[in-house]
Design a protein around this motif. Structure first.
Motif, PDB file in Angstrom:
ATOM      1  N   SER A 215       0.818  -1.215   0.000  1.00 39.63           N
ATOM      2  CA  SER A 215       0.000   0.000   0.000  1.00 39.63           C
ATOM      3  C   SER A 215       0.850   1.263   0.000  1.00 39.63           C
ATOM      4  O   SER A 215       0.351   2.344  -0.318  1.00 39.63           O
ATOM      5  CB  SER A 215      -0.933   0.003   1.212  1.00 39.63           C
ATOM      6  OG  SER A 215      -0.214   0.266   2.416  1.00 39.63           O
ATOM      7  N   ALA A 218       1.665   3.638  -4.140  1.00 40.74           N
ATOM      8  CA  ALA A 218       0.371   3.989  -4.721  1.00 40.74           C
ATOM      9  C   ALA A 218       0.539   4.432  -6.167  1.00 40.74           C
ATOM     10  O   ALA A 218       1.646   4.728  -6.633  1.00 40.74           O
ATOM     11  CB  ALA A 218      -0.294   5.095  -3.904  1.00 40.74           C
ATOM     12  N   HIS A 288      -0.828   2.750   4.195  1.00 43.79           N
ATOM     13  CA  HIS A 288      -1.544   3.796   3.455  1.00 43.79           C
ATOM     14  C   HIS A 288      -2.799   4.220   4.215  1.00 43.79           C
ATOM     15  O   HIS A 288      -3.095   5.418   4.341  1.00 43.79           O
ATOM     16  CB  HIS A 288      -1.911   3.276   2.069  1.00 43.79           C
ATOM     17  CG  HIS A 288      -2.492   4.318   1.164  1.00 43.79           C
ATOM     18  ND1 HIS A 288      -3.825   4.655   1.165  1.00 43.79           N
ATOM     19  CD2 HIS A 288      -1.901   5.119   0.223  1.00 43.79           C
ATOM     20  CE1 HIS A 288      -4.053   5.602   0.275  1.00 43.79           C
ATOM     21  NE2 HIS A 288      -2.897   5.903  -0.319  1.00 43.79           N
TER      22      HIS A 288
END
Length: 442
Positions: A215, A218, A288
């Motif tokens: 995560s 991105a 994230h």
């Protein structure tokens, strides 16, 4: 898989599009560098030496061999090499957005120098490489593979490998041959055909952690740039919500120790990457999500402030006066010279606690132990020399000449060797005495 990127009409090197897409789809900057060398059909290290390195915005930094052995891995990270190689390659290729092939977006919350962030060796998923070959796409290594905590491939549910299946050797960070899917030693393919059928069982916790790490990478549209103040604000919110503002209790909930969060806030420090990852794990969030979503209303179910039971600190169990008395008693005992670590373990205090209050006593105990070891070594050496003399005489008395071969065989059960200087000197002295005796005979 390829994201939008900007190119101009002219560049010193090919405007090679980077492979992006977020998660385990985005390649690393080192992987891009090797693919760029392959596009030019040259040695990857020659490309670095003669094209990229001269263009780096670094002051007075010469290319040393240590760069290829150690520092090259930081090209994928957040430090000066990541920034310098990004700028140089963007200028040479006219391709923009190459910082997305590194972790520079996270430099505001991860310390530049710290353990547990980037892996020290090249690792790969054989099934991913086999698929790339089957699909006839350029061999490339995803950026997430360069993280030390990333242990399993989330697409194929198998552990990453770090040894060549043919020669068993580790791979160079920047290979000579411009193909990372080939072994840098034997040139064998790192993903045999059997890799496509291999199935392995992995832990669910490893999978969750791997997804959390993915995560961090991105797509350009969803990219975030977290900072240390932002993390402190998140932890402050968590403390107010779960522990009535007590950072000490929150640190315990997150398994960080008593003073971690307060220390980061007071000294404006960034947590070590494993600590940041642990925070997200305990909150059951990806890295994230930690910076983009709201915290849950309730504290992690595994432990709450009322349920936490921590072991009492050694200082609370043992007073300063009692500790001093025990250390002095150990120092004055003439027939004992234990290592300091063993003494403190038996007493029940940590070295840092004892050293803080009584550094001189610890130094004296250390010196006493060193003297004891030196004396024991000297005594063993005397015994070994005497053993050589006895073995020598036994062979000679048996009517044989005590050659080096016979002596070595006789000394082997005692784990002694004439390669040791004192033993060799004793043997030469005894052998010389035999020669002198034979010469003196009429």
């Amino acid at each position: 898989m390829e994201s939008r990127h900007n190119t101009s009409n002219s560049s010193a090197l090919f405007a090679l599009p980077p492979i992006q897409g977020g998660g385990n789809a985005t390649e690393s900057l080192l992987s891009y560098l090797v693919r760029l060398a392959r596009a030019h059909q040259i040695d990857a290290r020659r490309l670095v030496r003669y094209s990229v390195w001269p263009a780096l915005p670094l002051d007075g930094a010469g290319l040393a061999i240590s760069f290829y052995r150690e520092d090259a891995r930081t090209v994928n990270g957040i430090g000066r090499y990541a920034h310098a190689f990004t700028q140089a390659l963007e200028r040479l290729t006219s391709v923009q957005g190459l910082e997305g092939l590194t972790f520079q977006a996270w430099k505001g919350v991860i310390p530049e120098i710290g353990a547990g962030f980037l892996a020290k060796e090249v690792r790969w998923c054989p099934t991913c490489l086999a698929e790339q070959r089957h699909q006839r796409v350029d061999s490339h290594f995803p950026l997430v593979w360069s993280l030390d905590a990333y242990q399993v491939c989330t697409r194929h549910h198998r552990p990453l490998q770090h040894l060549c299946p043919w020669c068993g050797k580790r791979q160079q960070l920047i290979p000579h041959y411009p193909d990372q899917a080939r072994c840098t030693h034997c040139c064998g393919y790192l993903a045999p055909a059997s890799s496509m059928q291999t199935q392995e069982t992995i832990q669910e916790t490893d999978l969750r952690r791997a997804h959390s790490l993915e995560s961090m990478i991105a797509t350009p549209e969803d990219k975030i740039m977290p900072t240390q103040p932002q993390l402190m604000a998140i932890l402050q919110t968590a403390a107010e919500r779960w522990t009535e503002g007590e950072k000490k209790k929150l640190s315990r909930i997150l398994g960080l120790g008593d003073r971690a969060i307060s220390g980061w806030a007071n000294k404006q420090q960034k947590p070590a990457f494993p600590q940041l990852l642990q925070i997200a794990d305990r909150l059951d969030m990806t890295l994230h999500q930690l910076f983009t979503q709201s915290l849950p209303d309730r504290a992690p179910s595994s432990s709450s402030p009322d349920q936490i039971k921590t072991r009492p600190r050694p200082a609370a169990q043992l007073s300063k006066a009692t500790l001093e008395s025990l250390l002095r008693q150990q120092l004055e005992t003439s027939n004992s010279a234990e290592p300091v670590s063993r003494i403190l373990k038996r007493i029940g205090v940590t070295r840092s606690y004892a050293k803080y209050w009584f550094p001189e006593l610890l130094a004296q105990l250390t010196y006493k132990h060193q003297l004891s070891r030196q004396q024991a070594t000297a005594e063993r050496q005397i015994e070994d020399v005497e053993r050589v003399a006895r073995v020598f005489r036994n062979i000679a008395d048996g009517g044989s000449y005590p050659s080096i071969r016979q002596m070595s065989q006789a000394l082997r059960p005692y784990r002694l060797s004439l390669q040791r200087e004192p033993l060799r000197e004793e043997y030469n002295k005894l052998r010389e005495s035999i020669r002198n005796t034979e010469l003196s005979r009429p």
